[in-house]
Design a protein around this motif. Structure first.
Motif, PDB file in Angstrom:
ATOM      1  N   ILE A 140      -5.230  46.125 -21.802  1.00  0.00           N
ATOM      2  CA  ILE A 140      -4.289  45.001 -21.832  1.00  0.00           C
ATOM      3  C   ILE A 140      -3.448  45.083 -23.103  1.00  0.00           C
ATOM      4  O   ILE A 140      -2.226  44.930 -23.075  1.00  0.00           O
ATOM      5  CB  ILE A 140      -5.042  43.659 -21.762  1.00  0.00           C
ATOM      6  CG1 ILE A 140      -5.730  43.505 -20.400  1.00  0.00           C
ATOM      7  CG2 ILE A 140      -4.093  42.487 -22.006  1.00  0.00           C
ATOM      8  CD1 ILE A 140      -6.608  42.275 -20.279  1.00  0.00           C
ATOM      9  N   GLU A 141      -4.107  45.335 -24.211  1.00  0.00           N
ATOM     10  CA  GLU A 141      -3.428  45.378 -25.509  1.00  0.00           C
ATOM     11  C   GLU A 141      -2.516  46.590 -25.644  1.00  0.00           C
ATOM     12  O   GLU A 141      -1.392  46.472 -26.158  1.00  0.00           O
ATOM     13  CB  GLU A 141      -4.477  45.391 -26.625  1.00  0.00           C
ATOM     14  CG  GLU A 141      -5.313  44.125 -26.695  1.00  0.00           C
ATOM     15  CD  GLU A 141      -6.567  44.289 -27.548  1.00  0.00           C
ATOM     16  OE1 GLU A 141      -6.823  45.428 -28.022  1.00  0.00           O
ATOM     17  OE2 GLU A 141      -7.302  43.296 -27.718  1.00  0.00           O
ATOM     18  N   GLU A 142      -2.971  47.751 -25.199  1.00  0.00           N
ATOM     19  CA  GLU A 142      -2.241  48.991 -25.447  1.00  0.00           C
ATOM     20  C   GLU A 142      -1.290  49.385 -24.321  1.00  0.00           C
ATOM     21  O   GLU A 142      -0.275  50.049 -24.566  1.00  0.00           O
ATOM     22  CB  GLU A 142      -3.236  50.132 -25.685  1.00  0.00           C
ATOM     23  CG  GLU A 142      -4.105  49.928 -26.928  1.00  0.00           C
ATOM     24  CD  GLU A 142      -5.202  50.981 -27.063  1.00  0.00           C
ATOM     25  OE1 GLU A 142      -5.223  51.928 -26.236  1.00  0.00           O
ATOM     26  OE2 GLU A 142      -6.035  50.840 -27.975  1.00  0.00           O
ATOM     27  N   LYS A 143      -1.615  48.981 -23.081  1.00  0.00           N
ATOM     28  CA  LYS A 143      -0.807  49.426 -21.942  1.00  0.00           C
ATOM     29  C   LYS A 143      -0.239  48.279 -21.111  1.00  0.00           C
ATOM     30  O   LYS A 143       0.466  48.513 -20.134  1.00  0.00           O
ATOM     31  CB  LYS A 143      -1.635  50.349 -21.037  1.00  0.00           C
ATOM     32  CG  LYS A 143      -2.150  51.601 -21.730  1.00  0.00           C
ATOM     33  CD  LYS A 143      -2.816  52.558 -20.756  1.00  0.00           C
ATOM     34  CE  LYS A 143      -1.816  53.220 -19.847  1.00  0.00           C
ATOM     35  NZ  LYS A 143      -2.415  54.291 -19.010  1.00  0.00           N
ATOM     36  N   GLY A 144      -0.557  47.054 -21.522  1.00  0.00           N
ATOM     37  CA  GLY A 144      -0.024  45.899 -20.800  1.00  0.00           C
ATOM     38  C   GLY A 144      -0.654  45.662 -19.447  1.00  0.00           C
ATOM     39  O   GLY A 144      -0.089  44.945 -18.612  1.00  0.00           O
ATOM     40  N   LYS A 145      -1.815  46.257 -19.186  1.00  0.00           N
ATOM     41  CA  LYS A 145      -2.471  46.108 -17.897  1.00  0.00           C
ATOM     42  C   LYS A 145      -3.001  44.680 -17.712  1.00  0.00           C
ATOM     43  O   LYS A 145      -2.933  43.844 -18.623  1.00  0.00           O
ATOM     44  CB  LYS A 145      -3.623  47.103 -17.783  1.00  0.00           C
ATOM     45  CG  LYS A 145      -3.210  48.556 -17.884  1.00  0.00           C
ATOM     46  CD  LYS A 145      -2.378  49.010 -16.702  1.00  0.00           C
ATOM     47  CE  LYS A 145      -2.158  50.511 -16.725  1.00  0.00           C
ATOM     48  NZ  LYS A 145      -1.371  50.977 -15.567  1.00  0.00           N
ATOM     49  N   LYS A 185      -5.560  34.704 -25.582  1.00  0.00           N
ATOM     50  CA  LYS A 185      -5.103  35.702 -26.561  1.00  0.00           C
ATOM     51  C   LYS A 185      -4.150  36.725 -25.940  1.00  0.00           C
ATOM     52  O   LYS A 185      -3.591  37.553 -26.655  1.00  0.00           O
ATOM     53  CB  LYS A 185      -6.308  36.437 -27.147  1.00  0.00           C
ATOM     54  CG  LYS A 185      -7.347  35.530 -27.788  1.00  0.00           C
ATOM     55  CD  LYS A 185      -8.602  36.309 -28.151  1.00  0.00           C
ATOM     56  CE  LYS A 185      -9.701  35.386 -28.659  1.00  0.00           C
ATOM     57  NZ  LYS A 185     -10.980  36.115 -28.914  1.00  0.00           N
ATOM     58  N   TYR A 186      -4.005  36.662 -24.624  1.00  0.00           N
ATOM     59  CA  TYR A 186      -3.251  37.711 -23.942  1.00  0.00           C
ATOM     60  C   TYR A 186      -2.177  37.135 -23.017  1.00  0.00           C
ATOM     61  O   TYR A 186      -1.975  37.618 -21.913  1.00  0.00           O
ATOM     62  CB  TYR A 186      -4.214  38.601 -23.151  1.00  0.00           C
ATOM     63  CG  TYR A 186      -5.246  39.252 -24.018  1.00  0.00           C
ATOM     64  CD1 TYR A 186      -4.929  40.332 -24.824  1.00  0.00           C
ATOM     65  CD2 TYR A 186      -6.550  38.749 -24.076  1.00  0.00           C
ATOM     66  CE1 TYR A 186      -5.873  40.919 -25.649  1.00  0.00           C
ATOM     67  CE2 TYR A 186      -7.505  39.326 -24.893  1.00  0.00           C
ATOM     68  CZ  TYR A 186      -7.163  40.407 -25.682  1.00  0.00           C
ATOM     69  OH  TYR A 186      -8.100  40.984 -26.505  1.00  0.00           O
TER      70      TYR A 186
END
Length: 287
Positions: A140-145, A185-186
């Motif tokens: 989620i953080e690195e690839k927006g998944k 957080k996301y």
């Protein structure tokens, strides 16, 4: 973030999620005879449905069990289907429902967010606890998944565990509250979190309470069509028409079986089912 892209796709196309539960039993005989190999049979069936519905469907959800059942060639079809969805500029939900200890979850994450089975979203089972969810956060953080975590499901057995009383509330609210806390957080620019929930559309009694309690959570809503839910049922889980996608699988991909000329035109009748579903969802909103 994929959640923002999904939100925009819903704004433009509506809420239809096409479930690619592509059993060989569902595939017309002429496709089987033409292509021979299981991987190509399943892929070509999926491809024609995708081609015929790409302008109408917001997202596609292949259920991995229907591919694993056919071994390596089935998984090749799963891989090819996900890649084709991506090549066509659409979005995918890998319906894998994984839920295991952190070290194992790391490997699932690598397979389904980085590897040959890469999807935009995947489904997860939270039964083993939050440490079975956290290994996916890096993607989620690195690839927006994004992920959709089982909350309150559409199957009859949901009441065996999900409804158990925990301090005066059903267990699924305890799960949802944990997901809401983590998901805060996301959040994307759409206001929705990359950590969404699977909420079955067949149970309407708690719908408004669930929607109001988790205003910022995007929902994957199964249960439409064959399982009994209709537009008016699933609309209760949406926020003014957004905040969720509604899945239909058999109701779309085997709709052709209702018609005499269905086999050779299975993709046309898949499209017809999507149009009818979109109309039902819009009518439920009064649009």
């Amino acid at each position: 973030m994929m959640i923002d892209k999904l939100y925009k796709e819903v704004e433009e196309k509506g809420n239809v999620c096409v479930g690619l539960d592509s059993s060989l039993d569902y595939i017309p005989k002429f496709i089987k005879e033409k292509y021979g190999d299981i991987d190509e049979i399943i892929f070509q069936f999926n491809k024609r449905i995708i081609d015929k519905t790409i302008d109408l469907a917001t997202v596609y959800k292949p259920q991995i069990a229907y591919y694993e059942a056919y071994g390596i060639k089935g998984l090749i079809a799963y891989k090819k289907t996900l890649q084709y969805i991506k090549d066509m500029g659409s979005m995918s939900i890998g319906d894998i429902k994984r839920g295991d200890i952190a070290s194992t979850a790391q490997m699932y994450g690598r397979a389904h967010f980085d590897g040959e089975f890469e999807a935009d979203f995947i489904t997860l089972n939270p039964y083993m606890g939050m440490d079975s969810i956290t290994p996916y956060l890096k993607y989620i953080e690195e690839k927006g998944k994004g992920v959709f975590v089982l909350l309150r499901t559409s199957n009859p057995g949901a009441k065996d565990f999900e409804y158990l009383d925990v301090n005066g509330e059903p267990l699924y609210y305890k799960v949802g509250d944990k997901l809401k806390e983590l998901g805060s957080k996301y959040k994307g620019s759409s206001g929705y979190s990359s950590i969404g929930a699977v909420v079955g559309g067949t149970h309407t009694e708690e719908a408004l309470e669930i929607r109001n309690r988790y205003k910022d959570m995007f929902f994957l809503i199964p249960g439409y069509g064959h399982q009994g839910a209709r537009g008016g049922d699933v609309d209760l889980y949406l926020n003014n028409g957004n905040g969720g996608v509604v899945n239909s699988s058999r109701g779309i991909i085997i709709n052709y079986k209702k018609y005499e000329d269905g086999e050779e035109n299975f993709d046309k009748y898949a499209r017809k089912a999507v149009i009818k579903m979109k109309e039902d969802l819009l009518n439920a909103r009064g649009v």
